[in-house]
Design a protein around this motif. Structure first.
Motif, PDB file in Angstrom:
ATOM      1  N   ARG A  22     -39.654 -76.637 -11.917  1.00  0.00           N
ATOM      2  CA  ARG A  22     -38.997 -76.804 -13.064  1.00  0.00           C
ATOM      3  C   ARG A  22     -39.970 -77.256 -14.217  1.00  0.00           C
ATOM      4  NH1 ARG A  22     -34.602 -81.865 -12.751  1.00  0.00           N
ATOM      5  NH2 ARG A  22     -36.182 -83.642 -12.936  1.00  0.00           N
ATOM      6  N   ILE A  23     -39.793 -77.218 -15.291  1.00  0.00           N
ATOM      7  CA  ILE A  23     -40.638 -78.015 -16.368  1.00  0.00           C
ATOM      8  C   ILE A  23     -39.756 -79.232 -16.800  1.00  0.00           C
ATOM      9  CG2 ILE A  23     -41.588 -78.044 -18.421  1.00  0.00           C
ATOM     10  CD1 ILE A  23     -42.191 -75.097 -18.029  1.00  0.00           C
ATOM     11  N   LYS A  24     -40.282 -80.504 -16.598  1.00  0.00           N
ATOM     12  CA  LYS A  24     -39.390 -81.610 -17.243  1.00  0.00           C
ATOM     13  C   LYS A  24     -40.024 -81.806 -18.591  1.00  0.00           C
ATOM     14  CE  LYS A  24     -36.562 -85.300 -17.118  1.00  0.00           C
ATOM     15  NZ  LYS A  24     -35.206 -85.101 -16.828  1.00  0.00           N
ATOM     16  N   GLY A  25     -39.266 -81.540 -19.694  1.00  0.00           N
ATOM     17  CA  GLY A  25     -39.736 -81.541 -20.928  1.00  0.00           C
ATOM     18  C   GLY A  25     -38.845 -82.478 -21.826  1.00  0.00           C
ATOM     19  N   ASN A  26     -39.019 -82.419 -23.404  1.00  0.00           N
ATOM     20  CA  ASN A  26     -38.220 -83.135 -24.191  1.00  0.00           C
ATOM     21  C   ASN A  26     -37.019 -81.922 -24.520  1.00  0.00           C
ATOM     22  OD1 ASN A  26     -39.366 -81.441 -26.075  1.00  0.00           O
ATOM     23  ND2 ASN A  26     -40.927 -83.011 -26.368  1.00  0.00           N
ATOM     24  N   GLN A  27     -36.089 -82.412 -25.272  1.00  0.00           N
ATOM     25  CA  GLN A  27     -35.018 -81.843 -25.843  1.00  0.00           C
ATOM     26  C   GLN A  27     -35.428 -80.861 -26.706  1.00  0.00           C
ATOM     27  OE1 GLN A  27     -32.161 -84.291 -27.294  1.00  0.00           O
ATOM     28  NE2 GLN A  27     -32.387 -85.780 -25.735  1.00  0.00           N
ATOM     29  N   SER A  28     -36.625 -81.006 -27.325  1.00  0.00           N
ATOM     30  CA  SER A  28     -36.883 -79.899 -28.175  1.00  0.00           C
ATOM     31  C   SER A  28     -37.416 -78.633 -27.859  1.00  0.00           C
ATOM     32  CB  SER A  28     -38.046 -80.407 -29.292  1.00  0.00           C
ATOM     33  OG  SER A  28     -39.279 -80.851 -28.576  1.00  0.00           O
ATOM     34  N   ASN A  29     -38.033 -78.795 -26.496  1.00  0.00           N
ATOM     35  CA  ASN A  29     -38.579 -77.365 -25.946  1.00  0.00           C
ATOM     36  C   ASN A  29     -38.460 -77.636 -24.429  1.00  0.00           C
ATOM     37  OD1 ASN A  29     -39.816 -75.126 -25.164  1.00  0.00           O
ATOM     38  ND2 ASN A  29     -41.606 -75.643 -26.159  1.00  0.00           N
ATOM     39  N   VAL A  30     -37.558 -77.052 -23.626  1.00  0.00           N
ATOM     40  CA  VAL A  30     -37.531 -77.462 -22.227  1.00  0.00           C
ATOM     41  C   VAL A  30     -38.355 -76.542 -21.369  1.00  0.00           C
ATOM     42  CG1 VAL A  30     -35.085 -77.864 -22.459  1.00  0.00           C
ATOM     43  CG2 VAL A  30     -35.537 -75.365 -21.813  1.00  0.00           C
ATOM     44  N   CYS A  31     -39.152 -75.385 -22.307  1.00  0.00           N
ATOM     45  CA  CYS A  31     -40.293 -74.766 -21.519  1.00  0.00           C
ATOM     46  C   CYS A  31     -41.667 -75.358 -21.850  1.00  0.00           C
ATOM     47  CB  CYS A  31     -40.179 -73.348 -22.198  1.00  0.00           C
ATOM     48  SG  CYS A  31     -38.861 -72.096 -21.608  1.00  0.00           S
ATOM     49  N   GLN A  32     -41.768 -76.535 -22.099  1.00  0.00           N
ATOM     50  CA  GLN A  32     -43.129 -77.251 -22.213  1.00  0.00           C
ATOM     51  C   GLN A  32     -42.800 -78.589 -21.789  1.00  0.00           C
ATOM     52  OE1 GLN A  32     -44.608 -77.375 -26.348  1.00  0.00           O
ATOM     53  NE2 GLN A  32     -46.316 -78.859 -25.621  1.00  0.00           N
ATOM     54  N   GLY A  33     -43.630 -79.017 -20.919  1.00  0.00           N
ATOM     55  CA  GLY A  33     -43.514 -80.455 -20.434  1.00  0.00           C
ATOM     56  C   GLY A  33     -44.353 -80.264 -18.903  1.00  0.00           C
ATOM     57  N   GLU A  34     -43.868 -81.529 -18.105  1.00  0.00           N
ATOM     58  CA  GLU A  34     -44.595 -81.763 -16.899  1.00  0.00           C
ATOM     59  C   GLU A  34     -43.789 -80.540 -15.728  1.00  0.00           C
ATOM     60  OE1 GLU A  34     -45.043 -85.777 -15.049  1.00  0.00           O
ATOM     61  OE2 GLU A  34     -43.076 -85.224 -14.075  1.00  0.00           O
ATOM     62  N   LEU A  35     -44.535 -80.075 -15.059  1.00  0.00           N
ATOM     63  CA  LEU A  35     -44.267 -79.157 -13.947  1.00  0.00           C
ATOM     64  C   LEU A  35     -43.750 -80.030 -12.752  1.00  0.00           C
ATOM     65  CD1 LEU A  35     -44.001 -76.267 -12.914  1.00  0.00           C
ATOM     66  CD2 LEU A  35     -46.302 -76.448 -12.248  1.00  0.00           C
ATOM     67  N   GLN A  36     -42.702 -79.776 -12.166  1.00  0.00           N
ATOM     68  CA  GLN A  36     -41.887 -80.543 -11.154  1.00  0.00           C
ATOM     69  C   GLN A  36     -41.724 -79.570 -10.080  1.00  0.00           C
ATOM     70  OE1 GLN A  36     -38.843 -82.800 -12.875  1.00  0.00           O
ATOM     71  NE2 GLN A  36     -40.258 -84.628 -13.502  1.00  0.00           N
ATOM     72  N   ILE A  37     -41.555 -80.238  -8.763  1.00  0.00           N
ATOM     73  CA  ILE A  37     -41.361 -79.532  -7.863  1.00  0.00           C
ATOM     74  C   ILE A  37     -40.273 -80.313  -6.958  1.00  0.00           C
ATOM     75  CG2 ILE A  37     -43.093 -80.634  -6.317  1.00  0.00           C
ATOM     76  CD1 ILE A  37     -43.319 -78.009  -4.626  1.00  0.00           C
ATOM     77  N   LEU A  38     -39.416 -79.736  -6.310  1.00  0.00           N
ATOM     78  CA  LEU A  38     -38.225 -80.320  -5.531  1.00  0.00           C
ATOM     79  C   LEU A  38     -38.641 -80.500  -4.191  1.00  0.00           C
ATOM     80  CD1 LEU A  38     -35.497 -81.185  -5.823  1.00  0.00           C
ATOM     81  CD2 LEU A  38     -34.525 -78.874  -5.113  1.00  0.00           C
ATOM     82  N   LYS A  39     -38.620 -81.865  -3.639  1.00  0.00           N
ATOM     83  CA  LYS A  39     -39.031 -82.276  -2.176  1.00  0.00           C
ATOM     84  C   LYS A  39     -37.836 -83.006  -1.865  1.00  0.00           C
ATOM     85  CE  LYS A  39     -44.144 -81.741  -2.522  1.00  0.00           C
ATOM     86  NZ  LYS A  39     -45.193 -82.600  -2.167  1.00  0.00           N
ATOM     87  N   ASN A  40     -37.492 -82.650  -0.613  1.00  0.00           N
ATOM     88  CA  ASN A  40     -36.214 -83.556  -0.084  1.00  0.00           C
ATOM     89  C   ASN A  40     -35.153 -83.699  -1.216  1.00  0.00           C
ATOM     90  OD1 ASN A  40     -37.627 -83.483   2.409  1.00  0.00           O
ATOM     91  ND2 ASN A  40     -38.917 -85.134   1.604  1.00  0.00           N
ATOM     92  N   GLY A  41     -34.770 -82.995  -1.885  1.00  0.00           N
ATOM     93  CA  GLY A  41     -33.851 -83.119  -3.069  1.00  0.00           C
ATOM     94  C   GLY A  41     -34.281 -84.043  -4.361  1.00  0.00           C
ATOM     95  N   ILE A  42     -35.357 -84.225  -4.228  1.00  0.00           N
ATOM     96  CA  ILE A  42     -36.146 -85.060  -5.323  1.00  0.00           C
ATOM     97  C   ILE A  42     -36.985 -84.437  -6.128  1.00  0.00           C
ATOM     98  CG2 ILE A  42     -37.202 -87.308  -5.969  1.00  0.00           C
ATOM     99  CD1 ILE A  42     -35.928 -88.495  -3.254  1.00  0.00           C
ATOM    100  N   TRP A  43     -36.968 -84.296  -7.289  1.00  0.00           N
ATOM    101  CA  TRP A  43     -38.104 -83.687  -8.334  1.00  0.00           C
ATOM    102  C   TRP A  43     -38.942 -84.784  -8.448  1.00  0.00           C
ATOM    103  CZ3 TRP A  43     -37.771 -78.545  -9.208  1.00  0.00           C
ATOM    104  CH2 TRP A  43     -36.689 -78.003  -9.262  1.00  0.00           C
ATOM    105  N   THR A  44     -40.431 -84.173  -8.167  1.00  0.00           N
ATOM    106  CA  THR A  44     -41.457 -84.963  -8.266  1.00  0.00           C
ATOM    107  C   THR A  44     -42.692 -84.051  -9.068  1.00  0.00           C
ATOM    108  OG1 THR A  44     -42.508 -84.068  -6.176  1.00  0.00           O
ATOM    109  CG2 THR A  44     -41.172 -86.117  -6.188  1.00  0.00           C
ATOM    110  N   LYS A  45     -43.406 -84.825  -9.443  1.00  0.00           N
ATOM    111  CA  LYS A  45     -44.735 -84.210 -10.333  1.00  0.00           C
ATOM    112  C   LYS A  45     -45.392 -83.279  -9.470  1.00  0.00           C
ATOM    113  CE  LYS A  45     -48.490 -85.442 -13.447  1.00  0.00           C
ATOM    114  NZ  LYS A  45     -49.281 -86.696 -14.053  1.00  0.00           N
ATOM    115  N   HIS A  46     -45.779 -82.162 -10.270  1.00  0.00           N
ATOM    116  CA  HIS A  46     -46.661 -81.162  -9.277  1.00  0.00           C
ATOM    117  C   HIS A  46     -47.907 -80.838  -9.936  1.00  0.00           C
ATOM    118  CE1 HIS A  46     -47.314 -77.987  -6.435  1.00  0.00           C
ATOM    119  NE2 HIS A  46     -46.947 -77.010  -7.248  1.00  0.00           N
TER     120      HIS A  46
END
Length: 1272
Positions: A229-253
């Motif tokens: 997923r991309i963890k961005g701001n409300q203005s654009n959810v398609c721009q921001g920090e790329l994250q990965i789901l590990k053990n049910g927790i989203w972490t920076k990728h």
């Protein structure tokens, strides 16, 4: 038998490798064939020590890891706390695994340095998945290419691969999904086995051998596949920090290699525009945002998606509260209050953008939830109300803290019914409006207004709830609107120093002086200024009264022009109560302490300053003053008040209960100088400052507190409380406390901080602190932000410079380095003068600060610490050389008294076994096995000794902190493994094992020793192997200082010696060549009675023997003897005895005897001769014949007749015979080398034997008598 033993031995050692219980890998390199070596042993990963490391060891490491040849070896720091499994390795001539090299054994040595070797091998391996991100066939490329074999591929191997690629764990191992790659058959295939081993970080660490017969490649789908997923701001959810789901927790990728188009398409964000690997930020081509369409706030409304500037509704098919939760959280609007499906007003479907939405709840945006996105038509739209849209107000009241309750919900204001309204609801409303708690429902009628009632029930769970938490799901019955009045308490005296409203305190109540033109005059205001010692009147005025909260004093005053107090003026009844009297004076009053937060109380009235009499001063005033000065809330004991002080000008200070500052007090001044009163002296807790003595360490070391201007050491007992420790560290900007340091005993006669009580406090100035002249053990602190400068990889005073900081080891940059920094660092390292400094290339992470002293003369190297201006691409690490390398020694080579620079080391700073290991390792004496404390005597008590404190990561004793002072404990004695010499009590091949120590030979307890080490001990003594079948009864138990304890992993018996204080039977070992020594007969205790009986019986036996011998002699005297028969008998005796003498010589001798040829000193031995010949051996008979003759023989030779009365065996012809004892036994002649003999001498004589001689003498039996010339 030998073959059987050999098979047992092989069976014992081979499973170590075959079962894979030991595994060697390289860590933290750019590829699995570069890094520092780690060994997996006994289900635990550990480092490899570099003592005695050489090229052959590195070559074995590379070959053992399937990584080719050795390219280079360097020193590197260790960054984790792990066991060093093996050390002191010698791999000369070894081609097998590393553990087959010579070494003391797994865990046998102690390696305390925080460094190991960095190995670079010739192969360069990279592993990837051929297919998709985190899914595909497993391939390796680089120096050699190929696939991993799938024949033995399982979940253990798949998990290692997925985790190494930052793809989580394995999700699935497909069996039919993917086709075999076209190049698989002609490619190399590597067999891997990760089974039973945890902690692997690269699949190559499981590589075993190549197998061309492998039938299929290894394939895997990892958990991270399609979980982005991309963890961005409300203005654009398609721009921001790329994250990965590990053990049910989203972490920076932040992967090294990316496929941005795949990711963007996967998240319905179009193609990619930009990706920043360093920050992990991904920007896709589409611009997407989620919004709630409403007329006011963003936190309620219909759910819409803004895609590239166009708004599209989200359809409500299957819409749920979980979907609404994602929306509210994404918009930072709190929790969901309600959600619903709203039909379109025109009932016409419209184009939507999402439908059948299904959120898991952990998405960062509604857009990332699963949904149908193509050809969407909406008949109902999703509508959401979030907590962030809820507000409350009190309306139709003169202030905000009373009125009718109204709640904003869904963009509209609604009245709230009083049906079911509670006091908790009122309290929550008042607190939401910052109006305190509610006072009561208002009795005043409030406007009901015509607005709608909120259709939901309001029920607050507690008195401090958020209003959004009070709105429930159930509906409410409209009735009467609720009203609330909140409490508001205000307290004023003179609200400013010499300026403000005039307050009057009476009892527990505070009142305000009413003011208007008739009652509040200039004269009355001037009287107040004089009364408060605030100088001349400046102005007076009035302030409007708040009828709800302000209560006026019921009197007013009419003052004269020279009145000094308001209460001196005439009182009048107060009529008008709408205004409050206020005054402004020209004067100024300050109350402080002469040393900021400690010292004499100093009160300045205008320009005149002086002390206040201590007789009238109270602790409560001290506490208020400390708080006024922001000097803490605690008053400490004043132990050292100054002998010189300013004039005391204030007699007493009087404070009203409601005032907050002493400068608002009434002062009673001295009319004249008073020298009899000593000034009040106050020490506030805020005057105490802490410091940690900084040298080579910062935020770790000796702790001192400044108390009354003097820096005092701190007793260790004062640091028992963790909160106190944390406050002290925090004040130094050093984080939290992690350790209390033991600094040894304090010298007598000096003050120290005895107690620091900070329980429940937040800062040092709130703590209770006590200083006393006391004897105690001093303490220091090590805080979480500690950092220390260290020199590594060469000597204690030369090498690469590192900073140890907050658990990290960072290289110090050469940037800005010059002679000043070098001289300062060498001095702080206690390494003498600076020689040189230079920059060298390194792969280590650099410290985020630098050292630059400029032109100043720094107290220590940390005075030169500065922020680094800019991160450079290429940096060099500082390499420094100092002159004064400390010399560490033991008085007897590998044992004895520890000395640094020829000065003995004291035990006061709690010498540890770890320090002993450092000494032994530095001197190449392997481990320490014990240390002892030697007492100081005589003049040595007045000398100064080294005091040493080491950190866990120190590798040399010279790197430890040290200082010199007198020693109250003793001097440290250390014994190293290489000083051990084994011996046996029953030399040379068995008995009690003894260890030679500096003091004596010591026995040991045998706790646990494998047989192979017992064999080695016997072999070292050339005594064969250990004989386990030979055992003797155990010895008596003794209390022993040493023990032998080790397991099968040990290769050296010396390393099994450990310090102990156990009671046991001393250890015994017997080798196959051991020959038992016969034990001496045990002496029995003989009683006096037994001795007397024994002596008596002996005397009786002797008497009987004498009588018997006498009888025999008498008998023999009557027996005729013949020489011939006796000669034959003698010859028989000689043959039986084994004496073979020269017969010819004997004949000549007899002839000489018959001719009377005797030496002048010859004697004839007869029975009556008192000398015994029993001591003569048979070999010496000839000499005895010549040496021993009797007087009778001499007389016979001269022709005289000379007979001793006892010479019964001599015949009348002058022949002397050898008489045989008939009771004599010859069975033990061989055992007894001496025989009693009677010698016969034959002499010539003219006489012939008479016939009567042939007759047996009376008393003799016929068989006892032999007739000459007849056979017997």
């Amino acid at each position: 038998m030998m073959w059987f033993l050999l098979l047992l031995y092989i069976a014992h050692i081979e499973p170590v490798d075959l079962q894979g219980t030991n595994r060697l890998v390289l860590r933290k390199g750019g590829n699995p064939c570069e890094g520092y070596p780690e060994i997996h042993h006994n289900n635990e990963w550990g480092y490899v020590g570099d003592t005695y490391w050489d090229k052959s060891t590195g070559e074995v490491v590379c070959s053992s890891t399937q990584c080719g040849k050795l390219v280079s070896t360097n020193d590197v720091l260790t960054h984790e706390s792990k066991t060093f499994w093996i050390d002191e390795i010698n791999c000369t001539g070894i081609s097998g695994p590393l553990w087959q090299c010579k070494h003391p054994g797994f865990g046998a040595t102690v390696y305390q340095q925080d460094k190991t070797k960095w190995i670079k091998c010739s192969d360069n391996i990279e592993i990837r998945l051929e297919g998709y991100k985190c899914a595909g066939a497993v391939k390796y490329t680089g120096t050699k290419d190929g696939y991993f074999c799938g024949d033995t591929w399982g979940k253990d191997e798949a998990d290692v691969l997925c985790e190494s690629l930052k793809c989580g764990t394995s999700k699935e191992i497909p069996t039919r999904y993917w086709k075999i790659p076209a190049k698989f058959k002609e490619s190399k295939k590597m067999v891997v086995n990760c089974s039973g081993i945890t902690g692997l970080d690269n699949l190559w660490q499981c590589a075993q051998k190549e197998n061309e017969k492998c039938s299929k490649p290894a394939v895997v789908i990892c958990e991270a596949h399609e979980h982005l997923r991309i963890k961005g701001n409300q203005s654009n959810v398609c721009q921001g920090e790329l994250q990965i789901l590990k053990n049910g927790i989203w972490t920076k990728h932040t992967p090294r290699k990316i496929t941005e188009d795949v990711w963007c398409d996967q998240m319905s964000c179009g193609g990619h525009i930009n990706y920043k690997a360093d920050s992990g930020e991904l920007k896709c081509s589409d611009k997407i945002s989620v919004t709630l369409m409403s007329n006011s706030t963003k936190c309620y409304g219909e759910v819409h998606i803004n895609k590239n500037g166009s708004y599209y509704p989200v359809c409500a098919t299957d819409w749920s509260k979980k979907d609404a939760d994602v929306v509210c959280e994404e918009l930072q609007c709190g929790k969901v209050i309600s959600t619903e499906k709203r039909q379109r007003r025109d009932n016409k479907p419209t184009k939507g953008i999402m439908d059948n939405v299904e959120c898991s709840g952990n998405e960062s945006s509604l857009w990332h939830c699963k949904a149908k996105r193509d050809n969407i038509q909406c008949s109902a739209n999703a509508f959401v109300v979030c907590a962030g849209s809820i507000d409350v107000r009190l309306e139709d009241s003169p202030g905000k803290c009373a009125g009718r309750v109204e709640i904003e919900y869904g963009g509209q204001w609604y009245r709230v019914t009083d049906d079911g309204w509670t006091s908790s609801n009122s309290d929550s409303v008042c607190q939401h409006l910052d109006c305190g708690a509610h006072r009561s429902t208002s009795a005043e009628k409030q406007s009901q207004n015509l607005d709608k009632f909120l259709g939901k029930a309001v029920q607050c769970p507690s008195s401090n709830s958020k209003i959004s938490d009070c709105i429930g799901e159930t509906s409410a019955r409209p009735d009467k609107a609720v009203t609330v009045t909140c409490e508001e308490h205000k307290m004023v005296f003179l609200d400013k120093q010499c300026n403000g409203k005039v307050g009057i305190e009476k009892g527990e109540n505070t009142f305000w002086l009413s003011g208007h033109n008739e009652t509040w005059t200039e004269k009355a205001a001037a009287a107040v200024c004089r009364q408060m010692h605030c100088g001349e009147y400046a102005s007076h005025y009035f302030n409007p009264r708040d009828k709800r909260t302000e209560e006026v004093w019921h009197k007013s005053y009419n003052c004269s022009s020279n009145a000094t107090s308001l209460f001196e003026c005439d009182e009048e009844a107060n009529i008008q109560n709408d205004m409050i009297a206020t005054v402004k004076c020209n004067g100024n009053i300050t109350v402080n302490l002469t040393k900021a937060c400690w010292g004499n109380v100093n009160i300045c009235v205008g320009e005149k300053c002086g002390g206040v009499c201590s007789d009238t001063w109270t602790t409560e005033k001290s506490q208020m003053l400390c708080e006024n000065l922001n000097c803490g809330s605690k008053v400490l004991d004043g132990l050292n008040p100054p002998t010189k002080y300013n004039e005391v000008t204030v007699k007493s200070v009087h404070t009203a209960k409601k005032i907050l500052n002493l400068n608002q007090s009434n002062l009673v001044m001295y009319d004249k100088k008073d020298s009899t009163c000593k000034p009040a002296y106050v020490v506030c807790s805020g005057s105490v400052k802490a410091r940690i003595i900084t040298t080579i360490s910062k935020c770790s070391g000796n702790l001192e507190l400044e108390y009354e201007g003097e820096w005092l050491p701190v007793c260790m007992a004062a640091l028992n409380d963790s909160q106190t420790q944390n406050i002290l560290c925090k004040q130094q900007q050093c984080g939290k406390s992690i350790k209390v340091l033991d600094l040894g005993l304090k010298e007598a006669g000096a003050r120290a901080i005895q107690q620091i009580n900070c329980h429940g406090k937040k800062s040092l100035k709130e703590c209770e602190i006590t200083a006393r002249e006391t004897s105690c053990k001093l303490g220091g602190l090590k805080c979480s932000s500690w950092r220390k400068m260290e020199v590594k990889f060469n000597t204690s005073c030369s090498g690469y410079v590192y900073v140890y900081s907050e658990g990290k080891k960072s290289a110090v940059s050469f940037e800005g380095w010059n002679v000043t920094e070098g001289q300062t660092l060498c001095r702080d390292l206690q390494c003498g003068n600076f020689i040189s400094g230079q920059g060298k290339n390194t792969t280590e992470t650099f410290w985020n600060r630098t050292l630059s002293c400029g032109l100043k003369n720094p107290k220590n190297i940390w005075d030169c610490e500065k922020e680094r201006k800019k991160e450079k691409e290429q940096q060099q690490q500082l390499y420094i050389e100092c002159k004064g390398e400390p010399s560490v020694s033991l008085s007897h080579g590998c044992s004895g008294e520890v000395k640094i620079d020829n000065v003995s080391v004291c035990s006061d700073t709690a010498w540890k076994m770890e320090y002993s290991h450092l000494v032994c390792k530095e001197l190449k004496c392997s481990n320490a096995y014990s240390f002892d404390i030697k007492q100081i005597t005589g003049t040595g008590k007045d000398m100064e000794y080294q005091h040493v404190t080491c950190e866990d990561y120190h590798g040399k004793l010279g790197q430890c902190s040290r200082f010199k002072k007198k020693c109250s404990g003793g001097l440290v004695m250390v014994s190293c493994v290489n000083s051990i010499k084994f011996s046996f009590s029953d030399k040379p091949c068995g008995g009690v094992i003894e260890v030679e120590t500096p003091k004596r030979q010591e026995k040991v307890c045998l706790m646990e020793v494998p047989n192979n080490l017992k064999n080695k001990l016997c072999q070292s003594k050339n005594c064969g192997d250990h004989n386990s079948t030979f055992k003797l009864p155990p010895s008596k138990e003794e209390t022993l200082n040493l023990m032998l304890k080790c397991n099968k992993d040990y290769n050296s018996l010396h390393h099994c010696v450990k310090h102990s204080n156990s009671k046991c039977s001393p250890a015994e070992i017997y080798c196959t060549k051991y020959e038992p020594i016969a034990a001496p007969a045990e002496k029995k205790q003989i009683s006096v009675v037994s001795i007397i009986l024994g002596v008596g019986l002996t005397l009786i036996v002797v008497i009987l023997i004498v009588v018997f011998v006498r009888v025999c002699i008498v008998r023999r005297a009557k027996r005729p003897m013949y020489a011939a028969s006796r000669t034959f008998e003698r010859e028989e005796v000689e043959f039986e005895s084994g004496d073979y003498e020269d017969v010819t010589g004997k004949a000549n001798e007899m002839e000489a005897l018959s001719q009377g040829k005797f030496g002048p000193n010859s004697d004839i031995i007869v029975e009556s001769d008192g000398r015994s010949n029993t001591s003569l051996p048979y070999d010496d008979i000839d000499e005895a014949v010549e040496a021993q003759t009797s007087p009778a023989a001499t007389a016979a030779a001269s022709g005289d007749t000379f007979f001793h009365e006892a010479a019964v065996d001599q015949s009348t012809d002058g022949v002397t015979y050898e008489v045989d004892d008939p009771q004599e036994s010859y069975d033990d002649i061989e055992a007894s080398p001496e025989i009693s003999q009677i010698k016969a001498e034959v002499h010539s004589s003219p006489q012939t034997t008479p016939e009567s001689a042939g007759v047996a003498p009376s008393g003799l039996r016929d068989e006892d008598y032999l007739v000459p010339g007849q056979d017997g």
